[in-house]
Design a protein around this motif. Structure first.
Motif, PDB file in Angstrom:
ATOM      1  N   ALA A 126     -11.286 -56.101  22.714  1.00  0.00           N
ATOM      2  CA  ALA A 126     -10.626 -54.801  22.868  1.00  0.00           C
ATOM      3  C   ALA A 126     -11.630 -53.658  23.010  1.00  0.00           C
ATOM      4  O   ALA A 126     -11.316 -52.622  23.603  1.00  0.00           O
ATOM      5  N   SER A 127     -12.839 -53.820  22.502  1.00  0.00           N
ATOM      6  CA  SER A 127     -13.869 -52.775  22.594  1.00  0.00           C
ATOM      7  C   SER A 127     -14.685 -52.864  23.874  1.00  0.00           C
ATOM      8  O   SER A 127     -15.281 -51.879  24.292  1.00  0.00           O
ATOM      9  N   GLN A 128     -14.716 -54.016  24.488  1.00  0.00           N
ATOM     10  CA  GLN A 128     -15.540 -54.208  25.676  1.00  0.00           C
ATOM     11  C   GLN A 128     -14.943 -53.467  26.868  1.00  0.00           C
ATOM     12  O   GLN A 128     -13.729 -53.376  27.019  1.00  0.00           O
ATOM     13  N   ASN A 129     -15.821 -52.920  27.694  1.00  0.00           N
ATOM     14  CA  ASN A 129     -15.414 -52.133  28.864  1.00  0.00           C
ATOM     15  C   ASN A 129     -14.499 -50.980  28.460  1.00  0.00           C
ATOM     16  O   ASN A 129     -13.557 -50.634  29.157  1.00  0.00           O
ATOM     17  N   TYR A 130     -14.809 -50.381  27.336  1.00  0.00           N
ATOM     18  CA  TYR A 130     -13.925 -49.376  26.742  1.00  0.00           C
ATOM     19  C   TYR A 130     -13.656 -48.213  27.693  1.00  0.00           C
ATOM     20  O   TYR A 130     -12.505 -47.831  27.894  1.00  0.00           O
ATOM     21  N   TYR A 131     -14.693 -47.667  28.291  1.00  0.00           N
ATOM     22  CA  TYR A 131     -14.487 -46.515  29.167  1.00  0.00           C
ATOM     23  C   TYR A 131     -13.694 -46.896  30.413  1.00  0.00           C
ATOM     24  O   TYR A 131     -12.819 -46.135  30.854  1.00  0.00           O
ATOM     25  N   ILE A 132     -13.967 -48.039  30.970  1.00  0.00           N
ATOM     26  CA  ILE A 132     -13.240 -48.485  32.162  1.00  0.00           C
ATOM     27  C   ILE A 132     -11.745 -48.582  31.861  1.00  0.00           C
ATOM     28  O   ILE A 132     -10.912 -48.205  32.681  1.00  0.00           O
ATOM     29  N   LYS A 133     -11.399 -49.036  30.685  1.00  0.00           N
ATOM     30  CA  LYS A 133      -9.999 -49.211  30.309  1.00  0.00           C
ATOM     31  C   LYS A 133      -9.352 -47.953  29.733  1.00  0.00           C
ATOM     32  O   LYS A 133      -8.131 -47.857  29.690  1.00  0.00           O
ATOM     33  N   ASN A 134     -10.166 -46.981  29.268  1.00  0.00           N
ATOM     34  CA  ASN A 134      -9.621 -45.851  28.505  1.00  0.00           C
ATOM     35  C   ASN A 134     -10.235 -44.507  28.880  1.00  0.00           C
ATOM     36  O   ASN A 134     -10.357 -43.626  28.026  1.00  0.00           O
ATOM     37  N   SER A 135     -10.602 -44.299  30.107  1.00  0.00           N
ATOM     38  CA  SER A 135     -11.381 -43.113  30.484  1.00  0.00           C
ATOM     39  C   SER A 135     -10.688 -41.787  30.192  1.00  0.00           C
ATOM     40  O   SER A 135     -11.363 -40.760  30.062  1.00  0.00           O
ATOM     41  N   GLN A 136      -9.388 -41.778  30.058  1.00  0.00           N
ATOM     42  CA  GLN A 136      -8.687 -40.513  29.814  1.00  0.00           C
ATOM     43  C   GLN A 136      -8.363 -40.278  28.337  1.00  0.00           C
ATOM     44  O   GLN A 136      -7.765 -39.264  27.987  1.00  0.00           O
ATOM     45  N   LYS A 137      -8.773 -41.184  27.481  1.00  0.00           N
ATOM     46  CA  LYS A 137      -8.531 -40.985  26.046  1.00  0.00           C
ATOM     47  C   LYS A 137      -9.420 -39.861  25.522  1.00  0.00           C
ATOM     48  O   LYS A 137     -10.504 -39.608  26.062  1.00  0.00           O
ATOM     49  N   PRO A 138      -8.978 -39.193  24.456  1.00  0.00           N
ATOM     50  CA  PRO A 138      -9.757 -38.067  23.904  1.00  0.00           C
ATOM     51  C   PRO A 138     -11.211 -38.414  23.582  1.00  0.00           C
ATOM     52  O   PRO A 138     -12.108 -37.615  23.846  1.00  0.00           O
ATOM     53  N   PHE A 139     -11.477 -39.593  23.025  1.00  0.00           N
ATOM     54  CA  PHE A 139     -12.855 -39.969  22.707  1.00  0.00           C
ATOM     55  C   PHE A 139     -13.718 -39.947  23.968  1.00  0.00           C
ATOM     56  O   PHE A 139     -14.833 -39.414  23.965  1.00  0.00           O
ATOM     57  N   CYS A 140     -13.204 -40.540  25.030  1.00  0.00           N
ATOM     58  CA  CYS A 140     -13.969 -40.605  26.278  1.00  0.00           C
ATOM     59  C   CYS A 140     -14.210 -39.216  26.853  1.00  0.00           C
ATOM     60  O   CYS A 140     -15.314 -38.912  27.308  1.00  0.00           O
ATOM     61  N   LYS A 141     -13.181 -38.390  26.824  1.00  0.00           N
ATOM     62  CA  LYS A 141     -13.330 -37.025  27.349  1.00  0.00           C
ATOM     63  C   LYS A 141     -14.351 -36.235  26.546  1.00  0.00           C
ATOM     64  O   LYS A 141     -15.129 -35.471  27.108  1.00  0.00           O
ATOM     65  N   LYS A 142     -14.367 -36.423  25.241  1.00  0.00           N
ATOM     66  CA  LYS A 142     -15.261 -35.649  24.383  1.00  0.00           C
ATOM     67  C   LYS A 142     -16.703 -36.159  24.399  1.00  0.00           C
ATOM     68  O   LYS A 142     -17.641 -35.362  24.395  1.00  0.00           O
ATOM     69  N   TYR A 143     -16.889 -37.475  24.398  1.00  0.00           N
ATOM     70  CA  TYR A 143     -18.239 -38.024  24.230  1.00  0.00           C
ATOM     71  C   TYR A 143     -18.837 -38.679  25.479  1.00  0.00           C
ATOM     72  O   TYR A 143     -20.035 -38.570  25.713  1.00  0.00           O
ATOM     73  N   ILE A 144     -18.024 -39.376  26.247  1.00  0.00           N
ATOM     74  CA  ILE A 144     -18.572 -40.115  27.385  1.00  0.00           C
ATOM     75  C   ILE A 144     -18.642 -39.254  28.637  1.00  0.00           C
ATOM     76  O   ILE A 144     -19.655 -39.276  29.344  1.00  0.00           O
ATOM     77  N   HIS A 145     -17.595 -38.472  28.922  1.00  0.00           N
ATOM     78  CA  HIS A 145     -17.623 -37.633  30.123  1.00  0.00           C
ATOM     79  C   HIS A 145     -18.862 -36.745  30.201  1.00  0.00           C
ATOM     80  O   HIS A 145     -19.487 -36.667  31.273  1.00  0.00           O
ATOM     81  N   PRO A 146     -19.267 -36.069  29.101  1.00  0.00           N
ATOM     82  CA  PRO A 146     -20.489 -35.240  29.193  1.00  0.00           C
ATOM     83  C   PRO A 146     -21.746 -36.045  29.547  1.00  0.00           C
ATOM     84  O   PRO A 146     -22.624 -35.554  30.265  1.00  0.00           O
ATOM     85  N   LYS A 147     -21.827 -37.262  29.065  1.00  0.00           N
ATOM     86  CA  LYS A 147     -22.988 -38.104  29.385  1.00  0.00           C
ATOM     87  C   LYS A 147     -22.989 -38.470  30.877  1.00  0.00           C
ATOM     88  O   LYS A 147     -24.026 -38.430  31.534  1.00  0.00           O
ATOM     89  N   LEU A 148     -21.820 -38.820  31.393  1.00  0.00           N
ATOM     90  CA  LEU A 148     -21.720 -39.165  32.813  1.00  0.00           C
ATOM     91  C   LEU A 148     -21.942 -37.929  33.686  1.00  0.00           C
ATOM     92  O   LEU A 148     -22.575 -38.023  34.747  1.00  0.00           O
ATOM     93  N   ASP A 149     -21.457 -36.781  33.251  1.00  0.00           N
ATOM     94  CA  ASP A 149     -21.719 -35.532  33.973  1.00  0.00           C
ATOM     95  C   ASP A 149     -23.215 -35.244  34.025  1.00  0.00           C
ATOM     96  O   ASP A 149     -23.736 -34.801  35.049  1.00  0.00           O
ATOM     97  N   PHE A 150     -23.914 -35.504  32.930  1.00  0.00           N
ATOM     98  CA  PHE A 150     -25.365 -35.321  32.897  1.00  0.00           C
ATOM     99  C   PHE A 150     -26.036 -36.223  33.937  1.00  0.00           C
ATOM    100  O   PHE A 150     -26.931 -35.787  34.668  1.00  0.00           O
ATOM    101  N   ILE A 151     -25.602 -37.479  34.010  1.00  0.00           N
ATOM    102  CA  ILE A 151     -26.190 -38.406  34.983  1.00  0.00           C
ATOM    103  C   ILE A 151     -25.939 -37.904  36.404  1.00  0.00           C
ATOM    104  O   ILE A 151     -26.834 -37.952  37.247  1.00  0.00           O
ATOM    105  N   VAL A 152     -24.746 -37.413  36.667  1.00  0.00           N
ATOM    106  CA  VAL A 152     -24.443 -36.866  37.992  1.00  0.00           C
ATOM    107  C   VAL A 152     -25.401 -35.717  38.323  1.00  0.00           C
ATOM    108  O   VAL A 152     -25.926 -35.633  39.432  1.00  0.00           O
ATOM    109  N   ARG A 153     -25.657 -34.845  37.359  1.00  0.00           N
ATOM    110  CA  ARG A 153     -26.530 -33.684  37.584  1.00  0.00           C
ATOM    111  C   ARG A 153     -27.998 -34.067  37.718  1.00  0.00           C
ATOM    112  O   ARG A 153     -28.717 -33.522  38.554  1.00  0.00           O
ATOM    113  N   LYS A 154     -28.486 -34.966  36.883  1.00  0.00           N
ATOM    114  CA  LYS A 154     -29.923 -35.240  36.816  1.00  0.00           C
ATOM    115  C   LYS A 154     -30.373 -36.534  37.499  1.00  0.00           C
ATOM    116  O   LYS A 154     -31.545 -36.679  37.820  1.00  0.00           O
TER     117      LYS A 154
END
Length: 164
Positions: A126-154
């Motif tokens: 249930a934890s594996q591929n968490y972002y792929i399965k749950n990208s719109q959940k609050p945890f992903c929006k708060k913690y993962i989206h900023p990291k991916l946005d950083f990768i897009v920028r840099k």
């Protein structure tokens, strides 16, 4: 194409997994718990990254250092060890050189350890591929989206064009 592997620990394995899954040249990310030797023989959250020649170790390490608190000694470091786990002596030496070189990009001292890989326990399904399965959940929006946005920028040239 022959795959190489390296392992990383830093923050939550959901975040670390999503970061590396987004990169060109990363073929697979195994999420779970890794232990090393000596005082680091306890398991902490981490991922094993399987990658090909389309991305190099320096880029993987640089992205890792910039997408978790690699300069902060916080109280959760037993659970979230900031580490590069190597599989070969060559990786150990190259990682040390890269870490020393990248220190110039950071105001504070990098605390990320370079440790030998010893054991791996995969996380529950249930934890594996968490972002792929749950990208719109609050945890992903708060913690993962900023990291991916950083990768897009840099590191946009290293990011897969499709959404992970």
């Amino acid at each position: 194409m022959e795959l190489m592997k390296i392992a990383f620990g830093g923050g939550c394995y959901w975040c670390t997994e999503a970061v590396f899954q987004s990169l060109i040249g990363v073929e697979k990310v195994a999420q779970g718990f890794i232990s090393s030797k000596g005082k680091n023989d306890t398991f902490s959250e981490a991922v094993i990254v399987y990658f090909n020649k389309n991305i190099d170790l320096k880029t993987l390490i640089e992205i890792h250092l910039h997408t978790h608190k690699s300069t902060v000694k916080h109280t959760m470091r037993n659970k979230y060890r900031s580490a590069i786990y190597y599989f070969t002596k060559g990786q150990e030496e190259e990682s040390q050189y890269i870490l020393t070189t990248l220190q110039l990009d950071f105001k504070n001292q990098i605390i990320t350890q370079i440790l030998p890989f010893k054991n791996f326990k995969p996380s529950i399904e249930a934890s594996q591929n968490y972002y792929i399965k749950n990208s719109q959940k609050p945890f992903c929006k708060k913690y993962i989206h900023p990291k991916l946005d950083f990768i897009v920028r840099k590191f946009s040239s290293h990011m897969k064009t499709h959404s992970i």
